[in-house]
Design a protein around this motif. Sequence first.
Motif, PDB file in Angstrom:
ATOM      1  N   ILE A   1      29.302  32.989 -33.420  1.00 47.25           N
ATOM      2  CA  ILE A   1      29.880  34.265 -32.506  1.00 47.25           C
ATOM      3  C   ILE A   1      31.100  33.760 -31.744  1.00 47.25           C
ATOM      4  O   ILE A   1      30.404  33.194 -30.526  1.00 47.25           O
ATOM      5  N   PRO A   2      32.009  33.786 -32.038  1.00 46.81           N
ATOM      6  CA  PRO A   2      33.218  32.948 -30.998  1.00 46.81           C
ATOM      7  C   PRO A   2      33.659  33.777 -29.822  1.00 46.81           C
ATOM      8  O   PRO A   2      34.687  34.262 -29.623  1.00 46.81           O
ATOM      9  N   LEU A   3      32.479  34.292 -29.041  1.00 44.63           N
ATOM     10  CA  LEU A   3      32.856  35.010 -27.653  1.00 44.63           C
ATOM     11  C   LEU A   3      32.382  33.774 -26.746  1.00 44.63           C
ATOM     12  O   LEU A   3      31.350  33.237 -26.776  1.00 44.63           O
ATOM     13  N   LEU A   4      33.429  33.787 -25.547  1.00 45.17           N
ATOM     14  CA  LEU A   4      33.017  32.979 -24.481  1.00 45.17           C
ATOM     15  C   LEU A   4      33.367  33.685 -23.268  1.00 45.17           C
ATOM     16  O   LEU A   4      34.548  33.942 -23.074  1.00 45.17           O
ATOM     17  N   TYR A   5      32.603  34.039 -22.302  1.00 42.35           N
ATOM     18  CA  TYR A   5      33.001  34.688 -21.233  1.00 42.35           C
ATOM     19  C   TYR A   5      32.474  34.152 -19.955  1.00 42.35           C
ATOM     20  O   TYR A   5      31.511  33.512 -19.892  1.00 42.35           O
ATOM     21  N   GLY A   6      32.988  34.145 -19.003  1.00 41.59           N
ATOM     22  CA  GLY A   6      32.797  33.657 -17.616  1.00 41.59           C
ATOM     23  C   GLY A   6      32.382  34.798 -16.559  1.00 41.59           C
ATOM     24  O   GLY A   6      32.841  35.920 -16.535  1.00 41.59           O
ATOM     25  N   ILE A   7      31.524  34.489 -15.707  1.00 36.89           N
ATOM     26  CA  ILE A   7      31.239  35.401 -14.546  1.00 36.89           C
ATOM     27  C   ILE A   7      31.391  34.751 -13.445  1.00 36.89           C
ATOM     28  O   ILE A   7      31.087  33.557 -12.973  1.00 36.89           O
ATOM     29  N   THR A   8      31.701  35.821 -12.291  1.00 36.41           N
ATOM     30  CA  THR A   8      31.737  35.298 -10.807  1.00 36.41           C
ATOM     31  C   THR A   8      30.863  36.346 -10.014  1.00 36.41           C
ATOM     32  O   THR A   8      30.365  37.475 -10.756  1.00 36.41           O
TER      33      THR A   8
END
Length: 898
Positions: free
Chosen positions: A256-263
């Motif tokens: 699943i080509p999803l990449l997310y970042g969080i702050t």
Amino acid sequence: MNTNKQTAGLRLVVVGVVLAVVLMTTLFHSTFAMDKSKFENCDQKGFCKRLRGSKKSSYIISSQKVENGVFTATLENKEEGSTFDPLTLVIESYENGIFRMKIQEKVDAGVTLKNRYNVKDVIVDSVAKVPISESKQNVLTNGNSDLVLENRDDGFKITFKVNGEDVIVFNEKNLLVVENVLREKNENYDGESALGMDFTYVGSTNLYGLPERAMRLSLPPTKDADNNILTEPYRLYNLDIFEYELNNPIGLYGVIPLLYGITSKSAAGVFVLNPSETFVDIIGGSQYSSHWISETGVLDVFFLPGPSPKSIAKQMAYLTGTAPLPQRFSLGHHQCRWNYKDEEDVRNVNQKFDEYDIPYDVLWLDIEHTDGKKYFTWDSHTFPTPKRMQEDLASKGRKMVTISDPHIKRENGYFVHDEATRNGYYVKNSDGTADYEGHCWPGSSSWLDYINPVVREYYADLYSFSKYEGSTENLYTWIDMNEPSVFSGPEITMDKNALHHGDLRHREVHNMYGFYQSVATNLGHIKRRNGEDRPFILTRSLFAGSQRYVAKWTGDNMAEWSHLDIAQPMILALSISGMPFVGADVGGFFGNPEEELLVRWYQVGAFYPFFRAHAHIETKRREPWLFGDHNTQLIRKAIARRYTLLPLYYTIAFESMLTGEPYVRPLFMEYPNDATTFNVDDSFLVGTDLLVKPVVQKGASDILVYLPRGVWYDYETGQKFDAGRGKNVSIATSLDLSIPVFQRGGSILPTQQRLRRSSQQMVKDPFTLTVALNRKGEALGTLYLDDGSTFNYRNGDYVYRQFSFSNNELKAVKGDISPLILNTRSNTVDSNQNRKVDNIIERIVIYGASKPSSISLQYASHDGVDLLMSPEFTFENNVLTIRKPQIPITADFVLKLN
């Protein structure tokens, strides 16, 4: 001639051949026990090695315009001596602040490069485009999201802003590369149309996604801030990796080509719609960036604005669809091994579960149930009466699952092979002159070309009762080895030059092969009963969108404490990426678990969305009653706990279908402002309200658990823990005490406490409500009920109740589903509930309440008469228990603590 002796002799020969084949293929396969030499790294891939190096571009944006709500521009490479041709940039916008960017070659008359595959069938038809507006020059606006386009001296960049804040920058490092050599496909084709791109996650040092791999949830960098290589990049390439290694960035069975970042303030991500082999570097530093390198395909990217992790889950579901409501039995306990050897074995196992009073819903059969690994057949000697076997299980409310791998045995007279050969349904070899052949469990095999919609229809029809002789409505399906696994192929998979329908090379669609088998299998289950029942299908391989058709498990894990530990982040990574119905093999597939490990695995496995015990053919039998009376009782207790929580899981599944939120989730999804949760992946939440902390170390007698802000209660005892703004607490956790489970203050959970043989036998049982009050003395909860199997809920044949507690009053009313619905255009659930049920509430337990002097209860009976009662109650150890209020579950009521 003695016919009986001859027949017996032939049977012995057949059995001997089968055993020899099993032994041969098992030994053959076991030689690949994570032998890294069998799997290629980035340096061995021409396209990856080229683009991972110093290859950069210097594109600038020109000839831009917004027409009919769509932005288009030309990307011109200004680097002196560049061989890169101009590119076309197209940006569209969708509801929920989502942008889509596509970059391809600019060719005369607007025709794109022939050999670029644009993905079909992943993005759902119900997504809606919204017109892009230019709020000012070079700023594209979509609600609270903006794309800011900027030409710099060394190239362009695009900044994705949400609520005015920078969250993701595309091409900040100028790593955009589109190799556009116009060369015809041939035997030597090796990535002449590779793609490269980079994204910077502003302010984020925690990136999540890119399943499936045996890694921690927060993905560590593969390069440092100075671009020094730390490890191999993350590989997105579906593979059957035997006895996979932990903490290795190599990809496993699904992508699943999803990449997310969080702050602590925001979350934002990218979804890259490309099914070809892809490598992703994560570059460390004060803020992380990612570098994507794909072998071929189209540069097709969705920017997901968040601004919370839960929002990203919903946005991903908006694009690729939500998981449908499963049949209720599939949320129960599943029993499997490779293999239950015959019908007598099945009968004995089924009877033993009853003898030991252990509930389960499904018994599974692996490849040995077939006639010589020919799927859609039965071994007539070991399983001569499959319908009767299934009927015996069904008499106790139980189901059966059989396996159907994608490889088809090349044997004349086998009807599937004959029909596939005659109709040209197989994947072809590289020059298209013959069917592609390889070796898998049956020996010489070919693979159905599921990319072809005609083949998908054909495969779906194989599940009809007339085609799949011996199958019944109580038989469901497990599709395995669908990466696809090819024992004789490069990297244990299909040759990249194999030819699919539409003149597509396998390299262009590799990661979607299992996806399309899932589509076909799901269709088969719907067609076989004319759409009366919901399918249940388990897959090993997947791509984005697979959740619409199948459940998923994490593959061939091992009976080791480290694999019990890694199961949680693996499940969570899939869950937050859009695949919510997921689990890991309880006990570990390979090896023989020690007793403590097995018990601990059942204790946490009872909280996995998909709860199945499974084992390899060479392991010792490990049914729950084989480990001594004490351990049997501990396992029974763990399984029983799952069954008491089935109403909660079924309610969560229904709500997930509407919202896109996962069944289980990491703590940061519910507490995104608490940075401590960003690296917590050794505990998880069931829905919003149960916090589960697995015990993954041998001999543990106590364990530290991080409780986010608020009030929490021990789920079993009601002991109160005030976590303030979040803190660690030490909890005793001997084997007899099970694993720590906490209920969130502010929640109301529906349960059914009577132990039955299967979920079907619980349908009419009464309910217990467990109310856990927050600091304000308030709580909320819901309950969903339907017939458990059909699609009739779409026409309102269901019950959805909402419970609330405040001001010392517990109330129940009809629940409103409209706030949950993610996409009204795809919603098929009638909001007008009309189901009639006779269940009652037999007990209410309240954590955090003071002892009342009396309790009053008022509700309307079925005949409309208002009833006023004073139910009995007890108050012990700060837990208030109201006994036998006998309230109809569909009744609106007010229960007041005086």
